[in-house]
Design a protein around this motif. Structure first.
Motif, PDB file in Angstrom:
ATOM      1  N   ALA A  79       0.857  -1.190   0.000  1.00 11.70           N
ATOM      2  CA  ALA A  79       0.000   0.000   0.000  1.00 11.70           C
ATOM      3  C   ALA A  79       0.891   1.238   0.000  1.00 11.70           C
ATOM      4  CB  ALA A  79      -0.886   0.000   1.238  1.00 11.70           C
ATOM      5  N   ASP A  80       0.365   2.332  -0.549  1.00 14.40           N
ATOM      6  CA  ASP A  80       1.156   3.555  -0.627  1.00 14.40           C
ATOM      7  C   ASP A  80       1.366   4.202   0.732  1.00 14.40           C
ATOM      8  OD1 ASP A  80       1.141   3.079  -3.253  1.00 14.40           O
ATOM      9  OD2 ASP A  80      -0.048   4.839  -3.848  1.00 14.40           O
ATOM     10  N   THR A 121      -4.321   1.518   5.126  1.00 10.95           N
ATOM     11  CA  THR A 121      -3.493   0.485   5.727  1.00 10.95           C
ATOM     12  C   THR A 121      -3.728  -0.876   5.092  1.00 10.95           C
ATOM     13  OG1 THR A 121      -3.620   1.670   7.802  1.00 10.95           O
ATOM     14  CG2 THR A 121      -2.878  -0.599   7.921  1.00 10.95           C
ATOM     15  N   VAL A 122      -2.645  -1.614   4.853  1.00 10.30           N
ATOM     16  CA  VAL A 122      -2.757  -3.015   4.459  1.00 10.30           C
ATOM     17  C   VAL A 122      -2.047  -3.840   5.506  1.00 10.30           C
ATOM     18  CG1 VAL A 122      -2.226  -4.741   2.704  1.00 10.30           C
ATOM     19  CG2 VAL A 122      -2.836  -2.434   2.011  1.00 10.30           C
ATOM     20  N   ARG A 123      -2.681  -4.925   5.947  1.00  7.71           N
ATOM     21  CA  ARG A 123      -2.063  -5.801   6.950  1.00  7.71           C
ATOM     22  C   ARG A 123      -1.637  -7.113   6.302  1.00  7.71           C
ATOM     23  NH1 ARG A 123      -4.492  -3.812  12.026  1.00  7.71           N
ATOM     24  NH2 ARG A 123      -6.099  -2.405  11.257  1.00  7.71           N
ATOM     25  N   PHE A 124      -0.441  -7.547   6.659  1.00  8.85           N
ATOM     26  CA  PHE A 124       0.071  -8.821   6.152  1.00  8.85           C
ATOM     27  C   PHE A 124       0.327  -9.725   7.337  1.00  8.85           C
ATOM     28  CE2 PHE A 124       1.408  -5.470   3.324  1.00  8.85           C
ATOM     29  CZ  PHE A 124       1.217  -5.986   2.051  1.00  8.85           C
ATOM     30  N   CYS A 125      -0.223 -10.945   7.298  1.00  6.71           N
ATOM     31  CA  CYS A 125       0.073 -11.892   8.370  1.00  6.71           C
ATOM     32  C   CYS A 125       1.284 -12.722   7.952  1.00  6.71           C
ATOM     33  CB  CYS A 125      -1.128 -12.802   8.609  1.00  6.71           C
ATOM     34  SG  CYS A 125      -0.775 -14.061   9.843  1.00  6.71           S
ATOM     35  N   VAL A 126       2.313 -12.716   8.795  1.00  7.21           N
ATOM     36  CA  VAL A 126       3.544 -13.445   8.469  1.00  7.21           C
ATOM     37  C   VAL A 126       3.621 -14.710   9.308  1.00  7.21           C
ATOM     38  CG1 VAL A 126       6.048 -13.287   8.275  1.00  7.21           C
ATOM     39  CG2 VAL A 126       4.668 -11.218   8.047  1.00  7.21           C
ATOM     40  N   GLN A 127       3.753 -15.861   8.616  1.00 11.33           N
ATOM     41  CA  GLN A 127       3.852 -17.132   9.324  1.00 11.33           C
ATOM     42  C   GLN A 127       4.916 -18.005   8.676  1.00 11.33           C
ATOM     43  OE1 GLN A 127       0.336 -19.841   9.891  1.00 11.33           O
ATOM     44  NE2 GLN A 127      -0.222 -18.175  11.266  1.00 11.33           N
ATOM     45  N   LEU A 185      -5.097  -7.995   4.627  1.00 16.63           N
ATOM     46  CA  LEU A 185      -6.359  -7.350   4.974  1.00 16.63           C
ATOM     47  C   LEU A 185      -6.222  -5.863   4.723  1.00 16.63           C
ATOM     48  CD1 LEU A 185      -6.798  -8.980   8.467  1.00 16.63           C
ATOM     49  CD2 LEU A 185      -8.220  -9.469   6.488  1.00 16.63           C
ATOM     50  N   SER A 186      -7.147  -5.298   4.008  1.00 19.58           N
ATOM     51  CA  SER A 186      -7.093  -3.852   3.790  1.00 19.58           C
ATOM     52  C   SER A 186      -8.111  -3.163   4.682  1.00 19.58           C
ATOM     53  CB  SER A 186      -7.419  -3.522   2.339  1.00 19.58           C
ATOM     54  OG  SER A 186      -6.426  -4.092   1.521  1.00 19.58           O
ATOM     55  N   SER A 187      -7.808  -1.989   5.111  1.00 19.96           N
ATOM     56  CA  SER A 187      -8.780  -1.215   5.865  1.00 19.96           C
ATOM     57  C   SER A 187      -8.626   0.263   5.507  1.00 19.96           C
ATOM     58  CB  SER A 187      -8.587  -1.421   7.356  1.00 19.96           C
ATOM     59  OG  SER A 187      -7.360  -0.855   7.759  1.00 19.96           O
TER      60      SER A 187
END
Lengths: 372, 198
Positions: A22-23, A356-362, A370-372
């Motif tokens: 995301a920017d 905001t973009v969320r990245f789950c790292v596993q 997930l974008s919000s």
């Protein structure tokens, strides 16, 4: 400045990864030791060719692999460039648009980031060497050739230290020592002059920002504290003369210790709070505010030099965000920067304004966005 | 893969050469072995001959197969300046310009305490002797530009000073045909600080 896309290959625990960002704000969340910080480390490597954990290639390249790389597409003022850092053996090579960068100028300067991690509190509380590294990086950002100047000074310093130790405590032969004293004085004066002029630029910005975030009743300041006080101004020639006479006057002491006791390699950057040295007098919260103000100063300085705000990397700052007050402080940092990348174990604590973009790292993989 | 011992020994010797890796060394070794017309004999004779016939010039320490090198043999050059260089390749580079009509003095190294190299490890004593017997009009110090080359230049300047000989240092700056925009910052800022009246 925007990092649009990032690919990692055999980097740390990441076998292969490719993603778009995301920017505004990008959050990497997940449990500990999953590889969140490795992504920030990769971005930092693209900017500086260094690991912010001080790691060597051996540690950066995935276990049992011959090589790895970090590649990104960087947008800056509508210009798109492809950046790639290839790690192989002990080498780090940079490719710009698939072409290998040969000089210092070609290698650096395409993408800039400011990192903020919990350990950065040491800039205010810790040893002088941490503050020297901080200034040196800031000078380097404004003037990449500083890298070679610093390296030359360090080389001359190591030569001189060998001479000091060589004759087992007796004064070395004068002519050869004089030669290295002169080299050290002229190269050292250059390093000091660059740091002095950087602090000159930093100081008013830092004072304003600190007043902004800590309130008008708090007065912060910073100054360069050289091991050698020049007589008259801080021009290179005055610094050189002062450094040279100090080296000559302290020869006996230096021979006794086996190392050079004066010069930019022992200088310090002093942070002041309400007229007292912050290092010994500030509280935990005050240290944090000072460091935040310094980081924002660094961001603004880069913004001025580059014409665009740098990237901001926030490593594991969730603990910083627990309190409402700290959340507000972080907001200050985030607003001053361009694109933001942050890691956290607790994504819910992140309440920052912006797309905001969320990245789950596993286990070295990005498994959801997930974008919000 | 195990090579026959003689071949492996050849590869190992060749790969000690600067700029030659294991792969290139193997390629060279196979080339030497495959080549007809006694190439291997020719090469080994040339190596041994060069090694035994070549020595350093008594005067300037340039490579020669005589007592004096080709430069020192030419007495018309004796009245010119002496140019001090780090190595024979540096001498050859200056000689190729065709613009220098003096003689040389090859140091065979630079002062580098970190690597245990001091003034006594360089051909400096013979330089001082040379200067005492035949004072040249000028001494040009052409060591490389870097911490060690610069330190060596300063050192020579100091030890030569009492002899009252004019000492100069080669200039640094913008190369011919160099576009300013393509120069690295260090070279450019050195050229700026070393500017002269015009």
């Amino acid at each position: 400045m925007l990092l649009h896309q990032l690919s990692l290959y055999q980097f740390r625990n990441i076998e292969q990864l490719s993603t778009h960002f995301a920017d505004e704000i990008n959050i990497f969340y997940g449990d500990n030791a999953q590889g969140k910080s490795n992504i920030l480390e990769a971005i930092y490597l693209l900017c500086t060719l260094k690991s912010f954990r001080g790691s060597r290639n051996q540690e950066l390249i995935r276990w049992n692999q011959p090589e790895g790389f970090v590649q990104a597409e960087v947008h800056r003022r509508e210009i798109i460039r492809d950046l790639r850092v290839v790690l192989s053996g002990n080498r780090r090579s940079v490719f710009i648009d698939e072409k290998r960068a040969k000089s210092l100028d070609e290698t650096f300067g395409h993408v800039h980031a400011v990192l903020f991690a919990p350990e950065d509190l040491a800039i205010s509380k810790g040893a002088a060497s941490i503050r020297r590294t901080f200034i040196d990086r800031a000078v380097f950002n404004a003037f990449p050739g500083y890298y070679n100047e610093l390296k030359a000074y360090d080389q001359a310093l190591r030569h001189r230290n060998v001479l000091l130790k060589r004759d087992g405590g007796s004064i070395p032969e004068r002519t050869i020592l004089d030669v290295f004293d002169q080299q050290l004085a002229s190269l050292g004066a250059r390093v000091m002059a660059r740091r002095f002029s950087l602090i000159e630029v930093f100081r008013p910005i830092f004072r304003d920002i600190h007043r902004d975030i800590a309130g008008l009743s708090r007065d912060a300041d910073l100054y360069y504290d050289p091991s050698v006080q020049p007589i008259g101004g801080v021009e290179e020639s005055a610094l050189e003369a002062a450094l040279l006479s100090r080296l000559q006057n302290e020869l006996r002491k230096d021979v006794g210790r086996g190392f050079t006791s004066s010069g930019p390699h022992v200088d310090d950057l002093v942070l002041m709070l309400d007229g007292r040295a912050a290092r010994s007098h500030a509280s935990q919260g005050q240290h944090r505010t000072l460091v935040l103000a310094l980081k924002i100063t660094e961001i603004k300085h880069l913004h001025t030099i580059l014409g665009v705000p740098p990237l901001l990397l926030l490593d594991d700052v969730s603990s910083e965000l627990d309190e409402h007050r700290n959340n507000q402080l972080m907001e200050h940092v985030v607003q001053s920067a361009g694109q933001v990348f942050m890691t956290t174990t607790d994504p819910k604590s992140m309440r920052l304004k912006g797309k905001t973009v969320r990245f789950c790292v596993q286990a070295g993989k990005l498994i959801s966005e997930l974008s919000s | 893969m195990n090579l026959p011992v003689p071949l492996e020994r050849l590869v190992a010797s060749l790969s000690r050469l600067p700029g030659v890796g294991e792969k290139t060394a193997t390629r060279l070794a196979f080339y030497i072995l495959r080549e007809k017309n006694n190439y291997a004999e020719e090469l080994s004779a040339a190596l041994l001959d060069a090694k035994s016939a070549l020595r350093y010039c008594r005067r300037c320490h340039h490579l020669t197969d005589n007592d004096l090198c080709v430069v020192c043999v030419d007495t018309t050059r004796h009245s010119g300046p002496i140019c001090i260089v780090e190595s024979v390749p540096d001498l050859l580079a200056i000689e190729r310009t065709g613009d220098f009509s003096g003689t040389y003095h090859v140091l065979h190294g630079v002062i580098a305490p970190l690597r245990g190299i001091g003034p006594d490890d360089l051909r400096l004593r013979s330089l001082i002797e040379r200067l005492k017997t035949s004072a040249p009009p000028e001494l040009i110090i052409a060591t490389n530009v870097g911490v060690e080359g610069e330190a060596t230049a300063l050192y020579i300047k100091k030890v030569v000073q009492p002899l009252g000989i004019r000492v100069s240092r080669i200039a640094t700056g913008i190369p011919m045909g160099g576009d300013l925009e393509y120069l690295d910052q260090i070279t450019l800022s050195r050229a700026l600080s070393g500017r002269r009246d015009f």
